[in-house]
Design an enzyme around this catalytic site. Structure first.
Site: not given
Ligand code: ADP
Ligand code: SF4
Length: 705
Positions: A324, A302, A61, A29, A175, A648, A366, A180, A228
């Site tokens: 992710a 990563r 989420y 997620p 979660y 640019d 991205c 949270y 999680r």
């Protein structure tokens, strides 16, 4: 090509409770800025990952109740029947490609401000969340939950889990991370309750266990139940019963969920920028979990190298390779490994532009993957592009990120492409920027494109070729693309942000001068109102070369914008470690006699700093003189049908803007006019109002259980 047998282990199926993931690639997620008002964009975005081979594809989420309202940050909801249909678009899309769909059910507790629902936020003991990020700050403090609130929370979770099952999800989350609500119960600092939910670790874990149990009861044996959890802070807390409180929590819940999804606690550490953290940075915190449970464990780091992934599994750290960012940068990462094409993986560079999109409350962007978020809206596919509409030849002037992306995508379409680059090496701004502290990993933007371009016989790159307007007119291409980049200006601004002219002088420099090898003598003042990475990276770079460096900015923080990319806290640490003196809320107003004059941004109070070299990192201007020259000679263009600026040279921006600009040009050349427009998404069924269940604000003590 065939898959390398070394990577076979990555393609083993993994049982997760009642469901089976077809392989170990798990798109965890993550926020992608796509709320329920963009259901088609969201579904197509997640579908592309499933098509790219991920065994599990999760939602972002998803709020279980209006008391968890993160507005204006873009969160999803699962509150009513329309929301079920909205999410069902995604599960159907993901299932079409044989992947499982997971949903991260979420209650923000005391970390949300409930700005639109206007319900007082909930927390274990009424302790407020301290936000250091302006987007998260608010004036609403949470209420302490009573027994009725706890029962309500369990009911909301169960009801949302039932809705998730109806929407077709296969894995349903509890979660307990990132500040949270369930996470707030786990930490004694937030949880000072004296009832069965506070005190000992056993008591603090109780709410998480009950949330897992009600979720399981709600979904039956149709869906897996995942937990999680953030373990960074708990791991630092001593425990009498175990090596840390994190160990204690995992031991207590070991076999309760069907899957452990483990992570760190705050966005800057959990989603750490490559500038300050290597791949696999979670491992020292989460590595113990798999030893304490028989249930599969997924975590992130990563990961883009299949060898690293295999190592994670063989060394017993993870069962499923979570991603992710790598799944954003390359939704087809698993397919490429499966097909023996690992060299084609478009590796995430760890710049965190993607997370900045969430902070900006917009759909994900991205740097490496210009198609992300555009799958439905513009019909862009990360691996497919329409063949050329004509036999036109294209000249691309400049081989920075914009020119390279443009040439690559045009080449893939089948155009005859010539790239002329003034420098002896391609890469544009990356040639210098990747030499700055922490930015070597950004070289992947160049490396990947260089590798892909080498395989295209219809793209020819000429290095050491600075073209003039005469050269271009003589070459006779059908289309000319000006991708000549930008340069840094010496422009200063007033306190009201009005440009007040350039500060010239032999000892006034810009990043371009340093890139060109200018001799910088100390003491140095780096004056940064660009606010992204360049100012702080240069200050660190010069300090490491042994110069005395002061960093001055009119903003309240160094690299003020980099709060959006999770870099800012570590920028401050890096400047401190390098011995750079920090002067915030200060403007440079002059430079003479070996001193710069500073004025405080709000009070105007003036001071002076010793300075031999002043480096201004502020405004940038486009290098568009070629475009201007060609426009003035339009009568002589002959066969040249179009001259277009990109990147640019059109509008200076971050690398993400340049890549997107180059890609867009390539997609739209000779395209059907319909391809130039984009679709605007709309929520499902929202023309009718729905009634949200709730209980009265009146605290009727007699009704307490
Ligand atoms: P962008 O981020 O838009 O790709 P960059 O500044 O990274 O821009 O790259 C621009 C590239 O264009 C640089 O490598 C520069 O050397 C090259 N360039 C600038 N002017 C010319 C020119 N007249 N002929 C060929 N190349 C040029
Ligand atoms: Fe990776 Fe940067 Fe793309 Fe995010 S924006 S996925 S960090 S390359």
């Amino acid at each position: 090509m065939a898959r390398n047998p070394r990577y076979d282990i990555l393609f083993e199926p993994v049982r997760i409770g009642p469901v089976v993931a077809r392989n170990r690639f798990y798109a965890v997620p993550h926020a992608a800025g796509m709320t329920n008002s963009m259901p088609h964009m969201r579904a197509k975005f997640r579908e592309t990952k499933a098509e790219g081979g991920w065994g599990v594809v999760c939602s972002g989420y998803v709020s279980i109740d209006p008391s968890s309202d993160d507005a204006p940050l873009p969160f999803a909801t699962l509150w009513d029947e329309d929301d079920i249909r909205s999410h069902a678009l995604m599960t159907e899309a993901v299932h079409r490609h044989g992947a499982l769909a997971g949903i991260e059910l979420w209650h923000g507790g005391g970390s949300v401000m409930n700005r639109s629902s206007r319900i007082p936020p909930l927390s274990p003991s009424g302790t407020s969340w301290m936000a250091t990020h302006v987007n998260f700050m608010g004036n609403q403090r949470p209420q302490a939950m009573d027994t009725r609130d706890i029962r309500a929370l369990l009911t909301w979770q169960a009801e949302a889990a039932r809705k998730a099952r109806s929407a077709g999800f296969d894995i349903v989350y509890v979660y307990a991370g990132m500040g949270y609500l369930p996470y707030e119960f786990l930490l004694s600092d937030w949880n000072q309750r004296t009832d069965a939910y506070g005190g000992s670790v056993r008591n603090r874990v109780r709410i998480v266990q009950e949330l897992l149990e009600v979720t399981r009861a709600a979904v039956g044996d149709r869906c897996a139940v995942a937990l999680r959890i953030s373990l960074e802070e708990l791991r630092s807390r001593p425990s009498d019963a175990a090596p840390s409180q994190a160990h204690e929590v995992v031991e207590l819940l070991a076999e309760v969920p069907d899957l452990w999804d483990v992570k760190l606690d705050s966005s800057p550490t959990d989603c750490a920028p490559s500038r300050f953290a290597p791949e696999g940075s979670h491992e020292p915190i989460i590595e113990f979990v798999r030893k304490l449970t028989r249930k599969p464990v997924v975590g992130v780091g990563r990961f883009t190298s299949p060898d690293t992934m295999v190592g994670q599994i063989k060394r017993g750290v993870l069962d499923l390779i979570g991603a992710a960012r790598p799944s954003i940068a390359d939704p087809f990462l698993p397919r490429k490994i499966d097909e023996g094409r690992e060299q084609d993986i478009r590796e995430c560079i760890g710049c965190n532009i993607c997370i900045s999109s969430w902070h900006d409350s917009v759909p994900v962007r991205c740097t490496q993957n210009p198609t992300i978020g555009e799958e439905w809206r513009r019909g862009w596919h990360p691996e497919r592009i329409a063949p050329a509409g004509t036999t036109a030849s294209v000249l691309v002037v400049g081989a920075g990120p914009a020119g390279l992306e443009c040439a690559l995508s045009l080449g893939r379409r089948g155009y005859e492409v010539t790239v002329a680059e003034a420098a002896d090496e391609i890469g544009g701004r990356l040639r210098f920027e990747t030499r700055l502290p922490g930015l070597a990993g950004w070289g992947r933007v160049l490396d990947w494109r260089r590798g892909q371009l080498e395989r295209l016989p219809n793209v020819n790159i000429y290095r050491g070729n600075r073209l003039t307007a005469d050269d271009i007119l003589g070459l006779g291409n059908t289309h000319v693309v000006i991708a000549t980049g930008s340069r840094w200006a010496r422009l200063l601004y007033s306190a009201l942000e009005i440009p007040v002219g350039s500060l010239e002088g032999p000892d006034v420099f810009t990043p371009d001068d340093i890139a060109d090898g200018a001799r910088i003598e100390g003491p140095v003042v780096v004056y940064d109102f660009d606010n992204y990475y360049m100012g702080s990276a240069l200050a660190e770079h010069l300090a490491r070369l042994g110069q005395a460096v002061s960093y001055v900015t009119p903003a309240g923080h160094a690299s003020a914008w980099a709060i959006m990319s999770n870099e800012q806290p570590q920028v401050h640490r890096a400047l401190f470690a390098a011995g750079v003196a920090l002067h915030t809320l200060s403007r440079v107003t002059g430079f003479e006699g070996g001193e710069v004059a500073l004025a405080k941004q709000f009070t105007g109070a003036s001071t002076r700093l010793a300075c031999k070299s002043l480096v201004i990192v502020g405004a940038r201007v486009a290098n568009d003189s070629l475009h201007t020259a060609l426009s003035a000679r339009s009568q002589e263009l002959a066969t040249i049908q179009s001259v277009t600026r990109i990147g640019d040279a059109l509008a200076p921006g971050a690398i993400v803007h340049a890549v997107y600009s180059g890609h867009r040009y390539a997609r739209e050349l000779d395209a059907d006019p319909a391809a130039l427009s984009y679709r605007r998404d709309a929520p499902l069924g929202r023309e009718r109002a729905t009634v949200m269940p709730g209980f009265a604000a009146n605290e009727d003590l007699e009704k307490l259980p």
